[in-house]
Design an enzyme around this catalytic site. Sequence first.
Site, PDB file in Angstrom:
ATOM      1  N   LYS A 178       0.869  -1.179   0.000  1.00 45.49           N
ATOM      2  CA  LYS A 178       0.000   0.000   0.000  1.00 45.49           C
ATOM      3  C   LYS A 178       0.903   1.225   0.000  1.00 45.49           C
ATOM      4  O   LYS A 178       2.063   1.138   0.439  1.00 45.49           O
ATOM      5  CB  LYS A 178      -0.857  -0.020   1.280  1.00 45.49           C
ATOM      6  N   GLY A 184     -23.203   4.665   4.496  1.00 48.75           N
ATOM      7  CA  GLY A 184     -22.282   5.205   3.496  1.00 48.75           C
ATOM      8  C   GLY A 184     -22.710   4.747   2.115  1.00 48.75           C
ATOM      9  O   GLY A 184     -22.552   3.583   1.753  1.00 48.75           O
ATOM     10  N   VAL A 185     -23.309   5.692   1.351  1.00 52.05           N
ATOM     11  CA  VAL A 185     -23.769   5.311   0.010  1.00 52.05           C
ATOM     12  C   VAL A 185     -22.938   6.054  -1.037  1.00 52.05           C
ATOM     13  O   VAL A 185     -23.458   6.770  -1.876  1.00 52.05           O
ATOM     14  CB  VAL A 185     -25.295   5.532  -0.182  1.00 52.05           C
ATOM     15  N   GLY A 186     -21.629   5.867  -0.941  1.00 50.08           N
ATOM     16  CA  GLY A 186     -20.698   6.417  -1.931  1.00 50.08           C
ATOM     17  C   GLY A 186     -20.592   5.442  -3.089  1.00 50.08           C
ATOM     18  O   GLY A 186     -21.577   4.785  -3.464  1.00 50.08           O
ATOM     19  N   ASN A 187     -19.395   5.298  -3.632  1.00 44.79           N
ATOM     20  CA  ASN A 187     -19.213   4.447  -4.818  1.00 44.79           C
ATOM     21  C   ASN A 187     -19.667   3.011  -4.592  1.00 44.79           C
ATOM     22  O   ASN A 187     -20.420   2.456  -5.380  1.00 44.79           O
ATOM     23  CB  ASN A 187     -17.744   4.472  -5.240  1.00 44.79           C
ATOM     24  N   VAL A 188     -19.205   2.405  -3.498  1.00 49.60           N
ATOM     25  CA  VAL A 188     -19.569   0.999  -3.248  1.00 49.60           C
ATOM     26  C   VAL A 188     -20.998   0.912  -2.717  1.00 49.60           C
ATOM     27  O   VAL A 188     -21.802   0.098  -3.200  1.00 49.60           O
ATOM     28  CB  VAL A 188     -18.599   0.344  -2.231  1.00 49.60           C
TER      29      VAL A 188
HETATM   30  P1  NAD Z   1     -16.661   6.694  -1.048  1.00 50.89           P
HETATM   31  O1  NAD Z   1     -15.821   7.771  -0.496  1.00 50.89           O
HETATM   32  O2  NAD Z   1     -17.135   6.754  -2.459  1.00 50.89           O
HETATM   33  O3  NAD Z   1     -17.984   6.539  -0.138  1.00 50.89           O
HETATM   34  C1  NAD Z   1     -17.983   6.619   1.252  1.00 50.89           C
HETATM   35  C2  NAD Z   1     -19.315   7.255   1.668  1.00 50.89           C
HETATM   36  O4  NAD Z   1     -19.378   7.219   3.090  1.00 50.89           O
HETATM   37  C3  NAD Z   1     -19.447   8.725   1.239  1.00 50.89           C
HETATM   38  O5  NAD Z   1     -20.679   8.940   0.596  1.00 50.89           O
HETATM   39  C4  NAD Z   1     -19.350   9.492   2.566  1.00 50.89           C
HETATM   40  O6  NAD Z   1     -20.109  10.675   2.565  1.00 50.89           O
HETATM   41  C5  NAD Z   1     -19.903   8.462   3.535  1.00 50.89           C
HETATM   42  N1  NAD Z   1     -19.503   8.684   4.934  1.00 50.89           N
HETATM   43  C6  NAD Z   1     -18.334   9.136   5.414  1.00 50.89           C
HETATM   44  N2  NAD Z   1     -18.367   9.208   6.743  1.00 50.89           N
HETATM   45  C7  NAD Z   1     -19.587   8.774   7.121  1.00 50.89           C
HETATM   46  C8  NAD Z   1     -20.237   8.597   8.368  1.00 50.89           C
HETATM   47  N3  NAD Z   1     -19.648   8.924   9.524  1.00 50.89           N
HETATM   48  N4  NAD Z   1     -21.498   8.097   8.378  1.00 50.89           N
HETATM   49  C9  NAD Z   1     -22.129   7.797   7.231  1.00 50.89           C
HETATM   50  N5  NAD Z   1     -21.571   7.946   6.015  1.00 50.89           N
HETATM   51  C10 NAD Z   1     -20.324   8.433   5.965  1.00 50.89           C
HETATM   52  O7  NAD Z   1     -15.866   5.342  -0.748  1.00 50.89           O
HETATM   53  P2  NAD Z   1     -16.098   3.918  -1.429  1.00 50.89           P
HETATM   54  O8  NAD Z   1     -15.161   3.752  -2.552  1.00 50.89           O
HETATM   55  O9  NAD Z   1     -17.566   3.710  -1.653  1.00 50.89           O
HETATM   56  O10 NAD Z   1     -15.596   2.947  -0.269  1.00 50.89           O
HETATM   57  C11 NAD Z   1     -16.392   2.715   0.887  1.00 50.89           C
HETATM   58  C12 NAD Z   1     -15.602   1.875   1.869  1.00 50.89           C
HETATM   59  O11 NAD Z   1     -15.265   0.610   1.288  1.00 50.89           O
HETATM   60  C13 NAD Z   1     -14.267   2.500   2.308  1.00 50.89           C
HETATM   61  O12 NAD Z   1     -14.033   2.152   3.650  1.00 50.89           O
HETATM   62  C14 NAD Z   1     -13.248   1.827   1.416  1.00 50.89           C
HETATM   63  O13 NAD Z   1     -11.963   1.769   2.015  1.00 50.89           O
HETATM   64  C15 NAD Z   1     -13.843   0.431   1.310  1.00 50.89           C
HETATM   65  N6  NAD Z   1     -13.443  -0.286   0.082  1.00 50.89           N
HETATM   66  C16 NAD Z   1     -13.723   0.250  -1.137  1.00 50.89           C
HETATM   67  C17 NAD Z   1     -13.350  -0.438  -2.290  1.00 50.89           C
HETATM   68  C18 NAD Z   1     -13.680   0.099  -3.664  1.00 50.89           C
HETATM   69  O14 NAD Z   1     -13.585  -0.657  -4.641  1.00 50.89           O
HETATM   70  N7  NAD Z   1     -14.057   1.363  -3.792  1.00 50.89           N
HETATM   71  C19 NAD Z   1     -12.698  -1.682  -2.192  1.00 50.89           C
HETATM   72  C20 NAD Z   1     -12.445  -2.218  -0.912  1.00 50.89           C
HETATM   73  C21 NAD Z   1     -12.828  -1.497   0.221  1.00 50.89           C
END
Ligand code: NAD
Length: 370
Positions: free
Chosen positions: A96, A196-200
């Site tokens: 990493k 958390g309704v971001g990308n994943v």
């Molecule tokens: P992202 O930043 O697109 O989404 C995260 C979401 O969580 C955002 O909408 C943010 O506003 C919300 N958030 C932040 N703090 C919060 C809180 N206290 N309460 C509620 N919501 C909150 O990230 P992502 O890419 O969707 O990843 C989500 C998680 O999954 C992360 O922990 C990341 O490390 C993990 N992950 C992601 C991937 C991937 O392919 N993107 C792969 C493995 C692990």
Amino acid sequence: MLEITDAKQEALKNESKGIFSSLSENNHEQVLFCHDPETGLKAIIAIHNTVLGPALGGTRMWNYKSEEEALRDVLRLSRGMSYKASISGLNLGGGKAVIIGDSKKDKTEAMFRKFGRFIKNLNGKYITAEDVGTTTRDMTYVRMETTHVTGLPQSMGGGGDPSPVTAYGVFLGMKASVKERFGSDSLSGKRILVQGVGNVGEALVKLLKNENAKVFISDINETQIMKVSDEFGAEVVNLNEIYDFDMDIYAPCALGATLNSDTIPRLKCAIVAGSANNQLEDENIHGQMIMDRGILYAPDFLINAGGLINAYSEYQGYNHARAMQDTEKIYQYTIDIFKKSAREGVTTASAAKKIAEQRISTIANVKSTF
Ligand code: NAD
């Protein structure tokens, strides 16, 4: 000539002792500090283990409070990548990188290209990708200096955003958990809270809605929560109600460490299965606490491996169908971990860790002869 006083020498000795003892704590192979005053680059690349193959793991850009915090983070994250790759049956090691800085203000083309030069010098021992604070665009700059990068846009032969693949793996891990707990893997009618309704999270909500689950969502980002709620008809839950909410499945998809001594006693769910990395604040204490409460925990590094599987496919010549097919194995792996946990009376997190460590040591032995 630079004069080094005795006190300074002693301080330097202690500092270096501190770093090496951090490395030996979890058997890290190599750590590279990358510094370039011209571009403002301050990065740390941690290579945890390369027995299975080159160390693949994303680059996180974060405004760390201190250099020590950045080092701690990269050491912890790189070790997690070794487990994730191993348990997913990939021929990849764990690594990493972190860049110290504000991803909204400090990024430049030159910084990422310089970073790419440092990666190039590792001759393929470390392969990077995007992570929190970095994007496919940043990776295109890294690509200008080295081929040891994944997470490139599809237009450049890459796999694009890995999040839908990660969400698919989490969805399958969830189905395996439901099968283990309720006897059928149908999610229909199950009350599922996605934090958390971001990308994943958003991609996961879509999959869950297609299965007729009752989906609840929570997020600190008002615009995003309204968008997902409108699009998928998911009900919004207040941030401060999450841990007391009546649900079948809690899916942490935002932050790490949400499973801790404060939240676990409050949780009203049968299963925890989500994408966030390092969900257990303390692997041992909270892994055991959640097991004692009778809640089934699907280990994060196992069920969120879809993104890594996608990157691995990209490294070999991207094939989306193959990445999805390989991600499907998460279902059976999750079932296997639950069986091992029940058989041996250990937590699911420790059962998963044991399998990951076992594969690394078995393959180390295979490779011990020419
Ligand atoms: P992202 O930043 O697109 O989404 C995260 C979401 O969580 C955002 O909408 C943010 O506003 C919300 N958030 C932040 N703090 C919060 C809180 N206290 N309460 C509620 N919501 C909150 O990230 P992502 O890419 O969707 O990843 C989500 C998680 O999954 C992360 O922990 C990341 O490390 C993990 N992950 C992601 C991937 C991937 O392919 N993107 C792969 C493995 C692990």
